[in-house]
Scaffold this motif. Structure first.
Motif, mmCIF file in Angstrom:
data_model
loop_
_atom_site.group_PDB
_atom_site.id
_atom_site.type_symbol
_atom_site.label_atom_id
_atom_site.label_comp_id
_atom_site.label_asym_id
_atom_site.label_seq_id
_atom_site.Cartn_x
_atom_site.Cartn_y
_atom_site.Cartn_z
ATOM 1 N N LYS A 153 1.331 4.042 -2.786
ATOM 2 C CA LYS A 153 0.420 5.263 -2.309
ATOM 3 C C LYS A 153 1.972 6.550 -2.916
ATOM 4 O O LYS A 153 1.758 7.262 -3.503
ATOM 5 C CB LYS A 153 0.080 6.132 -1.056
ATOM 6 C CG LYS A 153 -0.790 4.788 -0.982
ATOM 7 C CD LYS A 153 -1.568 5.526 0.483
ATOM 8 C CE LYS A 153 -2.819 4.861 0.573
ATOM 9 N NZ LYS A 153 -3.313 4.730 1.905
ATOM 10 N N MET A 203 0.805 -0.841 0.442
ATOM 11 C CA MET A 203 -0.332 0.125 0.214
ATOM 12 C C MET A 203 1.023 0.805 0.104
ATOM 13 O O MET A 203 0.340 2.390 -0.685
ATOM 14 C CB MET A 203 -0.579 -0.162 0.989
ATOM 15 C CG MET A 203 -2.002 1.652 1.261
ATOM 16 S SD MET A 203 -3.112 1.337 -0.331
ATOM 17 C CE MET A 203 -4.581 0.085 0.205
ATOM 18 N N ASP A 205 -7.175 7.709 -4.624
ATOM 19 C CA ASP A 205 -8.303 6.428 -4.698
ATOM 20 C C ASP A 205 -7.817 5.706 -5.587
ATOM 21 O O ASP A 205 -7.482 4.238 -4.935
ATOM 22 C CB ASP A 205 -9.921 7.085 -5.471
ATOM 23 C CG ASP A 205 -10.185 7.465 -4.401
ATOM 24 O OD1 ASP A 205 -9.989 8.094 -2.928
ATOM 25 O OD2 ASP A 205 -11.442 8.631 -4.709
ATOM 26 N N GLU A 212 -4.686 -2.525 -3.263
ATOM 27 C CA GLU A 212 -5.980 -3.580 -2.622
ATOM 28 C C GLU A 212 -5.712 -4.568 -3.787
ATOM 29 O O GLU A 212 -5.647 -5.330 -3.661
ATOM 30 C CB GLU A 212 -7.013 -3.168 -2.523
ATOM 31 C CG GLU A 212 -7.141 -2.184 -1.656
ATOM 32 C CD GLU A 212 -8.341 -0.776 -1.125
ATOM 33 O OE1 GLU A 212 -8.987 -1.231 -2.276
ATOM 34 O OE2 GLU A 212 -8.412 -0.837 0.128
ATOM 35 N N LYS A 263 -4.202 5.007 -6.776
ATOM 36 C CA LYS A 263 -3.304 3.994 -6.156
ATOM 37 C C LYS A 263 -3.623 3.085 -4.791
ATOM 38 O O LYS A 263 -3.630 2.020 -5.324
ATOM 39 C CB LYS A 263 -2.469 5.436 -6.099
ATOM 40 C CG LYS A 263 -1.505 6.356 -6.175
ATOM 41 C CD LYS A 263 -0.426 6.890 -6.165
ATOM 42 C CE LYS A 263 -0.261 8.032 -6.453
ATOM 43 N NZ LYS A 263 0.858 8.780 -6.243
ATOM 44 N N THR A 264 -4.857 3.479 -4.613
ATOM 45 C CA THR A 264 -4.916 2.810 -3.322
ATOM 46 C C THR A 264 -6.167 1.209 -4.008
ATOM 47 O O THR A 264 -5.757 0.470 -3.269
ATOM 48 C CB THR A 264 -6.527 3.083 -2.266
ATOM 49 O OG1 THR A 264 -5.548 4.327 -1.199
ATOM 50 C CG2 THR A 264 -7.199 2.447 -1.239
#
Ligand code: TYM
Length: 334
Positions: free
Chosen positions: A225, A221, A273, A280, A275-276
């Motif tokens: 980011k 993560m 958003d 995930e 990148k997250t």
């Protein structure tokens, strides 16, 4: 009816230098797993290739074993495929020497990877680093391989392997099958998260540039980011948007969605958003692999049994090609 003998032969290998990245996984390993049902697949941990760069013995030993366990965890199945450690099969180094004598200095000098690596390791530009593509050609040609699934960065080495095979066949008559590259359309070139004009490479000193298949979820993560993007803030493939193009490529490779579908899904949303969401998706993809890796790496007896079994068979197959090539050159059989 198609007998197993008639299946086309696939060969590929991976170096056990350091960690295995998302680039290796999306560009190569994932395809290897899929090919196992329809081809005679032969895979190797290319440890002989790895010593072209200095390795610390203890770490090297562990990296070889980790690579073996990780590939099993990714889905390489020793019931379907041969999967061995390159240095366990002596024919590779032997044919590499022979092929060195059929490979030109000029050809090897033109290899981009040699130029890059010799610039990076200027204090150790050894003959092995230079001759590396002849060893790779030997790996492939020993098994009369039809196809070689690799990421885009290995295309030049494969072209050289084909040239070497054609040259040898031209002199001595048909000896080696001339292999075709197999480069998938998605994930063939995963770029650095920090410098997205460069490929993602495990040898990159900036740890934020690559994601390892075994990175912990919060590390994955964090790395996504921090990924370099642009100031446009539109999730869409575009010129000069190397960072976003790369993230879309990764998302597409992992989820199977097209770049257009991804652009629609993230319309009006910011890069944060997106990148997250990419992180995930990657975390979901590697989670089961990581769990299986933990099982395999803690079962050394199983690993030893598997790599020995495959090496024994690989030696028999490859010996036939080596003998054939040696005989054609004029060597006397023992
Ligand atoms: P290696 O160990 O650098 O990489 C293993 C495989 O991963 C692919 N790959 C990538 N694909 C997409 N994006 C990236 N950023 C990325 N980085 C790596 C590589 O193309 C490769 O398919 N010389 C080879 C190993 C080798 C080999 C062989 C391969 C030795 N003998 C014979 C094929 C056939 C290498 O260093 O790969």
């Amino acid at each position: 009816m198609d007998t197993p003998e008639k299946k086309k032969v696939i060969f590929s290998a991976i170096q056990p230098s350091g960690t295995i990245t998302l680039g290796n996984y999306l560009g190569a390993l994932r395809n290897w797993v899929k090919l196992q049902d329809n081809y005679n697949c032969i895979f190797a941990v290319a440890d002989l290739h790895a010593i072209t760069v200095r390795q610390e013995p203890k770490t090297f030993r562990q990296n070889i074993l980790n690579a073996y366990a990780l590939l099993l965890a990714c889905g390489i199945d020793t019931e379907k495929s041969l999967f061995f450690i390159q240095s366990h099969v002596h024919t590779h180094a032997e044919l590499a020497w022979v092929l060195n004598c059929y490979t030109q200095f000029g050809e090897l000098s033109r290899m981009t990877q040699f130029k890059d690596k010799s610039a990076k390791h200027a204090d150790n530009v050894n003959a092995g680093l230079f001759a590396y593509p002849s060893l790779m050609a030997a790996d492939i040609l020993l098994y009369q391989s039809d196809m070689v699934p690799v990421g885009a960065d290995q295309k030049q080495h494969l072209e050289l392997a084909r040239n070497i095979a054609e040259r040898f066949n031209g002199i001595y008559g048909n000896t080696f099958k001339v292999p075709e590259p197999y480069i998938s359309t998605v994930g063939a070139r995963v770029m650095s998260l920090q410098e997205p004009t460069k490929k993602m490479s495990k040898s990159d000193e900036n740890v934020n540039a690559w994601v390892a298949v075994l990175d912990k979820p919060d590390t994955i993560m964090k790395k996504f980011k921090r990924a370099v993007t642009d100031s446009e803030a539109v999730v869409k493939v575009g010129e000069g948007k190397d960072g976003i193009n790369n993230l879309i490529g990764i998302m597409s490779a992992v989820t199977g969605k097209t770049a257009d579908e991804i652009a629609i899904e993230f319309e009006g949303k910011g890069y944060g958003d997106f990148k997250t969401a990419v992180a995930e998706a990657v975390i979901e993809e590697v989670k089961p692999i990581q769990a299986r890796f933990d099982e395999y790496i803690n079962n050394k007896d199983y690993l030893v049994e598997q790599y020995r079994k495959s090496a024994e068979i690989a030696e028999k197959i490859s010996q036939r090609t080596l003998d054939k090539a040696m005989k054609k050159i004029g060597f006397i059989a023992k």
